[in-house]
Design an enzyme around this catalytic site. Structure first.
Site, short mmCIF file in Angstrom:
data_model
loop_
_atom_site.label_atom_id
_atom_site.label_comp_id
_atom_site.label_asym_id
_atom_site.label_seq_id
_atom_site.Cartn_x
_atom_site.Cartn_y
_atom_site.Cartn_z
N ARG A 53 -1.02 4.08 25.19
CA ARG A 53 -1.14 4.16 23.74
C ARG A 53 -2.19 5.21 23.40
O ARG A 53 -2.90 5.69 24.28
CB ARG A 53 -1.51 2.80 23.14
CG ARG A 53 -2.59 2.13 23.94
CD ARG A 53 -3.63 1.44 23.16
NE ARG A 53 -4.26 2.28 22.20
CZ ARG A 53 -5.24 3.14 22.48
NH1 ARG A 53 -5.67 3.33 23.72
NH2 ARG A 53 -5.80 3.86 21.51
N ALA A 55 -2.76 8.67 20.58
CA ALA A 55 -1.94 9.84 20.25
C ALA A 55 -1.69 10.77 21.43
O ALA A 55 -0.55 11.07 21.79
CB ALA A 55 -2.61 10.60 19.11
N ARG A 91 7.61 5.40 18.96
CA ARG A 91 6.47 5.15 18.05
C ARG A 91 6.48 6.25 16.98
O ARG A 91 6.27 7.42 17.28
CB ARG A 91 5.15 5.13 18.82
CG ARG A 91 5.14 4.04 19.88
CD ARG A 91 3.80 3.43 20.14
NE ARG A 91 3.08 2.97 19.00
CZ ARG A 91 1.76 2.75 19.02
NH1 ARG A 91 1.05 2.99 20.10
NH2 ARG A 91 1.13 2.30 17.94
N GLN A 204 -8.16 -2.77 20.19
CA GLN A 204 -8.39 -1.59 21.05
C GLN A 204 -9.88 -1.25 21.13
O GLN A 204 -10.33 -0.67 22.11
CB GLN A 204 -7.63 -0.37 20.50
CG GLN A 204 -6.13 -0.44 20.65
CD GLN A 204 -5.47 -0.96 19.39
OE1 GLN A 204 -6.04 -1.81 18.69
NE2 GLN A 204 -4.27 -0.50 19.10
N ASP A 245 -3.92 10.05 14.42
CA ASP A 245 -2.61 10.02 15.07
C ASP A 245 -1.68 11.06 14.46
O ASP A 245 -0.76 11.53 15.12
CB ASP A 245 -2.02 8.62 14.96
CG ASP A 245 -2.85 7.63 15.75
OD1 ASP A 245 -2.62 7.51 16.96
OD2 ASP A 245 -3.78 7.03 15.17
N ASN A 255 -4.59 7.14 10.83
CA ASN A 255 -5.26 6.58 12.01
C ASN A 255 -5.07 5.06 11.97
O ASN A 255 -4.49 4.51 11.03
CB ASN A 255 -6.74 6.97 12.01
CG ASN A 255 -7.40 6.75 13.35
OD1 ASN A 255 -6.91 7.24 14.37
ND2 ASN A 255 -8.48 6.00 13.38
N LYS A 256 -5.55 4.41 12.99
CA LYS A 256 -5.38 2.96 13.13
C LYS A 256 -5.72 2.23 11.83
O LYS A 256 -6.68 2.57 11.14
CB LYS A 256 -6.26 2.47 14.28
CG LYS A 256 -6.18 1.00 14.60
CD LYS A 256 -4.78 0.48 14.81
CE LYS A 256 -4.03 1.19 15.90
NZ LYS A 256 -2.58 0.81 15.91
O1 MRU Z 1 -1.61 1.98 18.08
P1 MRU Z 1 -2.44 2.81 18.99
O2 MRU Z 1 -3.41 2.07 19.82
O3 MRU Z 1 -1.61 3.81 19.76
O4 MRU Z 1 -3.31 3.59 17.95
C1 MRU Z 1 -3.55 4.88 17.99
C2 MRU Z 1 -4.94 5.11 18.23
O5 MRU Z 1 -5.32 5.17 19.37
C3 MRU Z 1 -5.89 5.20 17.15
O6 MRU Z 1 -5.39 5.24 15.89
C4 MRU Z 1 -6.86 6.31 17.44
O7 MRU Z 1 -8.00 6.11 16.70
C5 MRU Z 1 -6.27 7.66 17.14
S1 MRU Z 1 -6.72 8.89 18.21
C6 MRU Z 1 -5.67 8.65 19.54
#
Ligand code: MRU
Length: 367
Positions: A53, A55, A91, A204, A245, A255-256
């Site tokens: 998982r 980006a 995704r 995470q 992301d 982002n998350k």
């Molecule tokens: O759902 P995930 O764990 O794949 O989420 C993505 C992320 O890792 C985060 O949003 C992160 O802060 C973005 S940078 C890769």
């Protein structure tokens, strides 16, 4: 980065076995498990079910998945495109995924099928290497931000960084985006402390970011997701750094889920809110993040259950929610550019505006 004194990336190929090898992140922090992916279908499951998982990591895994696709498609471009679509659909929010798949298709479409295997493997390594080196450069460009804060504080006082989710090396092939300046500062001897949002529903932050920072010896504290605003009001946060992301060409950032709330709290407390991202997250077609970025919705069981280690040392899930109550699970949110102090990219730091982004990344010099 280091795991028990050994250097690892999150994903790589083992050509002699015809497999892609990944760190299966579902088992962290309790167990360090590697998984071999032998088919495109297995790769799609690993991305969809979040064995891998983040980006950059899912982009690189999809890049390697296209190497498997090149081997599986028996010279049929139609089949190759079907397998590419299977990977892309896993995704929807992270831009890196489709970016890596499209990049492979662009390479392969001009070659004869007998060249696909070698060319796809070469390109997948290039995608993974580039991700690592771009993140390393994000660290170099972000370091002065942290050293600048340190110079204004008393010598021993650590720079207090708050981060959300895992934008660390596990989310890329190496270094991470938000964590790269942190690792660079720590290695430069700048005292640093990281507030790690636990990041419900999948945690995470408390599981992955905390594990990473501990492996690198970076002082950190895990906090409940709701604690950030309070810490900011009381002068305990100097800077917020998150990942992205998908970034619009105008500087909005997906982002998350929960990132937007941190940006609002940072804005209200006059705390710089930076987003660290390799340009592979930029969606050059999208100008309006809130309306234009597809937001993934995941199964409600991620909200209604949580996984942890029992006192007997068994990893186990438990129910958290009133039986029968419905749940909802949006995986990402969008922080509008007006709340973003700056973007830390592999080419330097810029304002979160279309003009500033285009100066760093003119149309003729994009990957
Ligand atoms: O759902 P995930 O764990 O794949 O989420 C993505 C992320 O890792 C985060 O949003 C992160 O802060 C973005 S940078 C890769």
């Amino acid at each position: 980065m280091q795991v028990d004194g050994r250097l690892y990336r999150t994903v790589w190929s083992v050509p002699a076995k015809g497999v892609v090898r990944v760190i299966d992140q579902r088992h962290l922090p309790w167990n360090f498990v590697l998984q071999d992916l032998a088919t495109v279908e297995e790769t799609a499951v690993a991305i969809r079910e979040m064995h891998v998982r983040g980006a950059g990591c899912i982009g690189a895994t999809a890049g390697y998945g296209m190497w498997l696709a090149a081997r599986e498609s028996s010279g049929s471009m139609k089949r190759l495109e079907q397998l590419a679509a299977l990977l892309t659909a896993t995704r929807p929010t992270a831009r890196n995924l489709s970016w890596a798949v499209e990049r492979q298709l662009n390479v392969l479409k001009d070659l004869s099928p007998d060249q696909w295997d070698h060319a796809a493997l070469t390109e997948s390594k290039a995608i993974a290497d580039e991700d690592a080196s771009w993140c390393e450069r994000i660290g170099e460009h972000g370091l002065p931000l942290l050293s600048g804060i340190h110079e204004k504080k008393s010598r021993q006082a650590p720079v207090q960084v708050l981060t959300h989710c895992n934008a660390g090396w596990l989310a890329f092939t190496d270094w991470g985006s938000a964590t790269a300046p942190i690792y660079a500062a720590h290695r430069a001897g700048i005292p640093i402390h990281v507030w790690v949002d636990e990041t419900r529903p999948r945690n995470q932050g408390s599981r992955l970011t905390a594990w990473e920072l501990q492996n690198e010896g970076v002082p950190h504290t895990v906090i409940a997701d709701n604690a950030g605003g309070h810490l900011m009001q009381h002068g305990k946060v100097d800077i917020v750094i998150t990942g992205s992301d998908r970034t619009t060409c105008t500087g909005d950032v997906a982002n998350k889920i929960g990132t937007y709330l941190k940006a609002l709290a940072a804005h209200d407390n006059d705390i710089p809110f930076y987003v660290a991202l390799p340009s592979s997250t930029i969606d050059w077609e999208c100008r309006d993040g809130v309306r234009g970025i597809p937001i993934e919705e995941r199964g409600g069981s991620e909200v209604s259950t949580v996984e942890g280690l029992t006192h007997e040392g068994v990893v186990q899930g438990v129910n958290l929610v009133n039986p029968g109550s419905p749940t909802s699970n949006y995986a990402f949110d969008v922080t509008p550019s007006r709340l973003v102090t700056g973007l830390i990219t592999e080419r330097g730091i810029c304002d979160a505006t279309a003009e500033a982004i285009a100066i760093l990344f003119p149309p003729t010099a994009r990957r």
